[in-house]
Design an enzyme around this catalytic site. Structure first.
Site, PDB file in Angstrom:
ATOM      1  CB  CYS A 189      -1.209   2.273  -3.613  1.00 21.64           C
ATOM      2  SG  CYS A 189      -0.819   0.761  -4.507  1.00 21.64           S
ATOM      3  CG  HIS A 190      -2.645   6.201   0.706  1.00 21.80           C
ATOM      4  ND1 HIS A 190      -2.207   6.695   1.912  1.00 21.80           N
ATOM      5  CD2 HIS A 190      -3.894   6.685   0.538  1.00 21.80           C
ATOM      6  CE1 HIS A 190      -3.152   7.439   2.470  1.00 21.80           C
ATOM      7  NE2 HIS A 190      -4.190   7.443   1.653  1.00 21.80           N
ATOM      8  CG  PHE A 191      -0.873  10.036  -0.824  1.00 23.89           C
ATOM      9  CD1 PHE A 191      -2.142   9.910  -1.381  1.00 23.89           C
ATOM     10  CD2 PHE A 191      -0.773  10.318   0.521  1.00 23.89           C
ATOM     11  CE1 PHE A 191      -3.275  10.104  -0.605  1.00 23.89           C
ATOM     12  CE2 PHE A 191      -1.902  10.504   1.297  1.00 23.89           C
ATOM     13  CZ  PHE A 191      -3.156  10.400   0.744  1.00 23.89           C
ATOM     14  CB  VAL A 207       1.166   7.653   4.990  1.00 19.66           C
ATOM     15  CG1 VAL A 207       2.207   8.730   5.233  1.00 19.66           C
ATOM     16  CG2 VAL A 207       0.001   8.212   4.184  1.00 19.66           C
ATOM     17  CG  PHE A 212      -0.321  -0.465   2.499  1.00 18.32           C
ATOM     18  CD1 PHE A 212       0.527   0.345   3.231  1.00 18.32           C
ATOM     19  CD2 PHE A 212      -0.589  -1.747   2.968  1.00 18.32           C
ATOM     20  CE1 PHE A 212       1.103  -0.109   4.409  1.00 18.32           C
ATOM     21  CE2 PHE A 212      -0.026  -2.208   4.152  1.00 18.32           C
ATOM     22  CZ  PHE A 212       0.832  -1.381   4.873  1.00 18.32           C
TER      23      PHE A 212
END
Length: 605
Positions: free
Chosen positions: A498-500, A505, A495
């Site tokens: 993907c974020h960000f 985070v 993740f």
């Protein structure tokens, strides 16, 4: 899929694909931690390309793509003395290998691997290639040129591409390779694309244009609308590319700087923004947008969840919150402090479920109102209302607060307890009162559904967010149950990229999902599913509130959480578990969730 702006590539960048590091070739947004480790090109000794000199995604006679590469030749290269003694020529098999490598490069560049989890490159079985050799390649020849014209690209039933390739010495074609087909196949799957499949599916839905790089392979049908203010390509720019291409030329001041982004790839849950009302940078009056998200019927979160049509609550939260991020950026809030590099963070919110629709393959419409903006002390705070609709029915509503913060402000966060280190209560329980579950091993019984009860288990893969559960059935503030969960944080967790982009985070929503996983473990351990013939987990039509005062970062050592069960209620058609929860970054408590609920009920026959 993914988009790389580069049209030429060096040998060093191609070697990154040989080592399974596409992010070092195409850009950081191509990283896939834990996914597709076998999607590599040939090792250096067998690499048949030294550079890509042209990449055009809409080039070639079919408009699907054109790739041109070059391979330097020299008499001392290893393959000449091997084939043949006293008569060295470059083996045709190596030139054919170069054709396959070029196709692999193109498929990785497109991001076809984002539609697989653990795939390998495979040929299209039974597809006959036509190879015409019109000359030989000898040690005195200086360079080979490969020219690949892509004929077709598809995603269903598996990602694939078809192409023709010419291999040239100077201006002379020495090999004419027709009908090359390569597919991405999941390990363990017996399915393979074959020539027979192509013959039987002449009307197959190939991708006609890749200019938009739509991340959703199966968008739901929708009624035509006026041109959106942000389409999927512009949202890609907001997530990974040039923010000015989405938000307008004023945002060119953020070129080559960290800037607010929306999530990308598996966490990009906004397909377009249809409309905006209000006046940008005039914050005295509300602003509004209408967004849409096309829910893929085969989305990763359906695949990994316990029921194939149950959208995880974390995904629902993101569908509501990502348009809030868009309107914050579009409003011009960051221009209160244009010289500062600000981070965008969710602070708190609440959401109420009004209905439980089947969202598989639907288009979810979001209505977002930016109600207030306050700028002070290098910080901007904004409040939003949100509502989600499916098939014209409102099913999720709430409000939330976001803020823009400096590096210094985030570095000095003190969590929810004013900087005090308040430990989870698990340490106070005697060992004989605690039941331990290992969630790092998918062979454990809690991941294996019993016969004829296929949904009575915990979620897996990307939705498995914990390594251990410690369950105290009579613990907690209400003495109705206590659960402690822990995850060792890996900086390569899926993740983070993907974020960000540029500001990784863990999404707060995934922290909430981890808490829900712990609650589901409690429900299974307590036998709450036993009263149902074919149980499944589901949502509850009530209000949930969240508060965040910190983030899980790549440098975090571990994430801890605890839940205090406040109620277990048996209704005629479902059993509902209600809990309050907290989550820690290492030893600092940073999340607080109240009135979180899960239900167990009968699955449809």
């Amino acid at each position: 899929m993914l988009r790389c702006e580069k049209t030429t590539f060096t040998r060093e960048e191609l070697l990154a694909l040989s080592s399974g590091k596409p992010e070092h070739c195409f850009g950081p947004h191509y990283a896939q931690p834990g996914h597709n480790p076998s999607l590599k090109t040939a090792p250096e000794q067998c690499l048949m390309h030294d550079r890509i000199v042209q990449l055009d995604h809409t080039g070639g006679p079919w408009g699907y793509g054109l790739v041109v590469s070059e391979k330097d030749l020299a008499p001392d290269h290893w393959y000449f003395p091997c084939h043949f003694k006293d008569d060295p020529v470059l083996a045709g098999s190596l030139m054919a290998e170069g054709c396959v490598q070029l196709m692999q490069f193109f498929m990785l560049d497109l991001g076809l691997q984002t539609h697989t989890q653990d795939a390998t490159f495979q040929p299209v079985h039974g597809m006959s290639q036509i190879v015409r050799c019109r000359g030989q390649v000898i040690p005195s020849d200086p360079m080979l040129t490969y020219c690949m014209e892509v004929r077709e690209i598809g995603l269903d039933p598996v990602p694939y591409a078809l192409a023709d390739i010419d291999i040239l010495l100077g201006d002379r074609i020495v090999v004419d390779f027709r009908n090359l087909g390569v597919q991405l196949v999941e390990k363990g799957s017996s399915f393979r694309l074959t020539q027979k499949w192509f013959d039987q599916n002449s009307d197959r839905p190939a991708l006609r244009s890749l200019q938009s790089h739509n991340p959703n392979p199966n968008p739901a049908p929708r009624t035509p609308h006026p041109a959106p203010i942000a389409n999927d390509q512009q949202l890609w720019e907001f997530a990974l590319g040039d923010v000015a291409k989405c938000m307008g030329p004023d945002y060119e001041v953020y070129a080559n700087r960290p800037v607010q982004r929306n999530p990308n790839r598996d966490l990009q849950l906004l397909s377009r923004v249809q409309s905006f009302s209000g006046t940008r940078r005039q914050f005295e009056k509300p602003m509004r947008i209408v967004g849409e998200y096309d829910v893929p019927a085969d989305a990763w979160y359906f695949r990994d969840n316990t029921h194939p049509s149950q959208m995880p609550y974390s995904v629902l939260m993101e569908i509501a919150l990502q348009p809030c991020g868009f309107i914050s950026a579009y409003s011009g809030a960051m221009f209160h402090y244009p010289d500062l590099d600000l981070h965008y963070r969710n602070l708190n919110g609440n959401g109420t479920l009004l209905a439980d629709p089947d969202l598989c393959g639907k288009t979810i419409v979001s209505e977002i109102t930016l109600k207030s903006t306050v700028a002070s002390g290098n910080t901007v705070i904004q409040t939003h209302d949100f509502a989600l609709y499916a098939d014209g029915e409102k099913f999720y509503v709430g409000d939330t607060v976001f803020g823009y913060f400096t590096d210094e402000a985030l570095a000095n966060q003190v969590g929810l307890d004013g900087g005090k280190l308040v430990a989870p209560e698990v340490a106070g329980f005697p060992e004989n009162r605690v039941i331990r579950w290992n969630l790092a091993d998918f062979s454990e019984s809690w991941f294996q559904a019993p016969a004829n009860r296929p949904h009575q288990r915990l979620a897996t893969r990307q939705l498995n967010l914990l390594d251990e559960l410690h369950i105290a059935p009579d613990g907690g503030t209400s003495r109705k149950g206590y659960v402690y969960g822990v995850r060792m944080v890996d900086p390569e967790d899926w993740f983070f990229p993907c974020h960000f982009h540029q500001d990784p985070v863990m999404p707060g929503s995934l922290g909430v999902e981890a808490i829900l996983q712990a609650m589901q473990g409690f429900a299974l351990q307590q036998g709450l599913a036993d009263r149902f013939q074919n149980p499944r987990f589901g949502w509850v039509q009530e209000r949930t509130a969240w508060k965040y005062r910190g983030q899980i970062l790549r440098e975090t050592r571990q994430m801890q959480l605890e839940i205090h069960v406040t109620n277990v209620q048996e209704h005629l058609d479902q059993t509902v578990v209600t809990a309050n929860a907290s989550l820690w970054r290492d030893d600092l408590r940073i999340y607080e969730i109240t009135d979180l609920r899960i239900s167990l009920r009968e699955a449809a026959a």
